[in-house]
Scaffold this active site. Sequence first.
Site, mmCIF file in Angstrom:
data_model
loop_
_atom_site.group_PDB
_atom_site.id
_atom_site.type_symbol
_atom_site.label_atom_id
_atom_site.label_comp_id
_atom_site.label_asym_id
_atom_site.label_seq_id
_atom_site.Cartn_x
_atom_site.Cartn_y
_atom_site.Cartn_z
ATOM 1 N N HIS A 178 0.826 -1.205 0.000
ATOM 2 C CA HIS A 178 0.000 0.000 0.000
ATOM 3 C C HIS A 178 0.863 1.260 0.000
ATOM 4 O O HIS A 178 2.033 1.236 0.388
ATOM 5 C CB HIS A 178 -0.935 -0.002 1.204
ATOM 6 C CG HIS A 178 -1.925 -1.124 1.185
ATOM 7 N ND1 HIS A 178 -2.852 -1.262 0.176
ATOM 8 C CD2 HIS A 178 -2.126 -2.172 2.024
ATOM 9 C CE1 HIS A 178 -3.593 -2.338 0.406
ATOM 10 N NE2 HIS A 178 -3.162 -2.914 1.513
ATOM 11 N N THR B 253 0.881 -8.383 -2.967
ATOM 12 C CA THR B 253 -0.529 -8.769 -2.983
ATOM 13 C C THR B 253 -1.506 -7.610 -3.034
ATOM 14 O O THR B 253 -2.644 -7.793 -3.468
ATOM 15 C CB THR B 253 -0.839 -9.599 -1.728
ATOM 16 O OG1 THR B 253 -0.465 -8.833 -0.566
ATOM 17 C CG2 THR B 253 -0.091 -10.914 -1.737
ATOM 18 N N GLU B 254 -1.116 -6.425 -2.583
ATOM 19 C CA GLU B 254 -2.095 -5.340 -2.462
ATOM 20 C C GLU B 254 -1.437 -3.997 -2.787
ATOM 21 O O GLU B 254 -1.305 -3.123 -1.930
ATOM 22 C CB GLU B 254 -2.707 -5.315 -1.054
ATOM 23 C CG GLU B 254 -3.371 -6.632 -0.665
ATOM 24 C CD GLU B 254 -3.991 -6.614 0.727
ATOM 25 O OE1 GLU B 254 -4.304 -5.516 1.227
ATOM 26 O OE2 GLU B 254 -4.170 -7.698 1.317
ATOM 27 N N LEU B 255 -1.043 -3.845 -4.035
ATOM 28 C CA LEU B 255 -0.329 -2.632 -4.427
ATOM 29 C C LEU B 255 -1.294 -1.501 -4.743
ATOM 30 O O LEU B 255 -2.266 -1.679 -5.482
ATOM 31 C CB LEU B 255 0.539 -2.913 -5.655
ATOM 32 C CG LEU B 255 1.366 -1.721 -6.158
ATOM 33 C CD1 LEU B 255 2.465 -1.369 -5.169
ATOM 34 C CD2 LEU B 255 1.962 -2.014 -7.534
#
Length: 628
Positions: A435, A464-466
């Site tokens: 993030h 996994t969560e850019l």
Amino acid sequence: MTMTRTFTFLAGAAWALLGSGATLAQNAPVPQQAESGTLGADWTSPTQAGVQYVTVVPTATINAQNPGTAARIISYSVTFPGAGSYDLYARVRVGAAAANDDSFYYGNGFGTKLPADDTNWITVNQLNSVGYTSGNIAVDGGGGASNNVWKWINLSKFNGGEPPISFTVAAGSLTQTFQIGAREDGLDIDKFVFGATGLYFTVAQLDAGTQGTSNPPTVFTPTGQPIATGKPKFLGGVYSQPQKPFFNVYWNQVTPENAAKWGTVEATRDQMNWAELDSAYALVQSKGYPFKLHTMIWGQQQPIWIENLPAAEQLSEINQWFAAVAQRYPNATQVEVVNEPTNDLPLNGSTGNNGPNTPGSGAGNYYNALGGAGTTGWDWVITSFQLARQYFPNAQLLINDYGVMSSTASTQRYLTIVNLLTARNLVDGVGIQGHAFETRNVPAATLAANLTTLASAGKPLYITELDIDGVDASTPPQLDDAIQLAEYQRVFPALWTHPAVRGITLWGYRPGHWRTAQGAYIANADNTERAALVWLRSYVQSTVLGTRSAKATAVHIFPNPSAGGHFTLSGTGLLTKVRVLDMQGRLLQERTVKQEETIDLQLNVAAGLYVLQLHDAQGFTSGKLVVK
């Protein structure tokens, strides 16, 4: 939970009475002020800044799938200009509590509904990050409006927890009863509009109650193949209602945003809502994309009902949860078993970075049922992965956390858990969130170095969560493409080119993104591409990456099944190691490989199913061995 939907099919003379689609589309929109209905006792109708609206009183009880009582219902008598199908639009405002202020119910079709019957109601949730406030684009199923603003949503195209519906008006029955029900307080509703299905309405048209158009006022239509087509790594996207448009143009891996979280699926005990997760799974089945289930165990968004059960009953329910997901989605590529273990324990009273976890917050409170800290300090994580290996024998098992590549100390703490799992053959990949608040002001070299440290466990890494923000420092912040582009150009190459990173998933790319207010989306609501997305497409397609060996398809196992536990593997010249594990992840046999094209294995085991791991210099893939 099985939802009953009623559909009416008209034929012959009845269809003639309704008229043709072209005629029906001329039916004028029907506005309905929210306060004009008959309000149940739990509703109130205040006026603010000249807008009168309805909202539910804060003391009312929240039911999971229905209003519960007549006091939580509003009834309207709506007269339509003609027969036909109508979409339901709503002008709403989500309060400051965001995800805790953003849901209500509407009737499953016209007529008076039973307050406590789930099948009578459509649940509308997750309104905090969708909607339209202005612009010359159609009010559709997404939009990126946030909280504390009045915004329009096409409820007939938005799946907020259950499949949406349109409303059918038959000739001779132009006056109908329409009902809504309260769920969370903090949601304000100003008005509804019933607009002819097949027409497109802008915010201005809905505000004025004027007719829509037959063609959507689309500014831009993207085309092409997913950005990472032909690359040895995937570039995926999070899958949710706001992110669905043109998904296949950009992304070739799928992670459900909220649909696979236990609190979403089983908010009410033994009533399962698979609708949105089924939608994501159908996409990967049709396209062949890798599919990751996010997430099985977490300290957030868990069912409230499990919090106070005895530990043994909690563990039984966890087993049932794993079994139900595994049975329904047998072809899941990856399973994210535990999310954010260093930040958010599934324990009431935990004060991690996401805490404090208070009763009723959705923490699950089943930490001790999984073994708590135990002798390793992380027994609850180990137990979770043991269960996952049992229920998902053919999937790659991943752990996931945030804040781990921006800090050396956090990297080392996370690596401790990874090594505990690796020693037990329980983990197949390491997820690292990305993030904006994790990467901002952190040198790219630091990010890469910490990834290398995590890769020392010998497992492939996945970002996994850019997301990367795209606003300036003004008050209020304004979109700034240059700032976002510069940060993408600084951060993304360090992640994409790292040899241990096998794929990157963007945590949303359109408005409706969880960081919409921070401008982290890279495509606008009108589908136009921001500068970062234009650059990203060019960079990924033009950057040459090392090619991974094709051992998964080159290695041949014969016979499989085997009657005596003897197997021959051919095409193994690129492998470094072969491992055989049982379904609990216990190592049964390991063989080092040194440029050998053929390997013989003899397993002295009972009949059953076993896992074969084929390792090369870049990681491993898994297959099944069957002993008869």
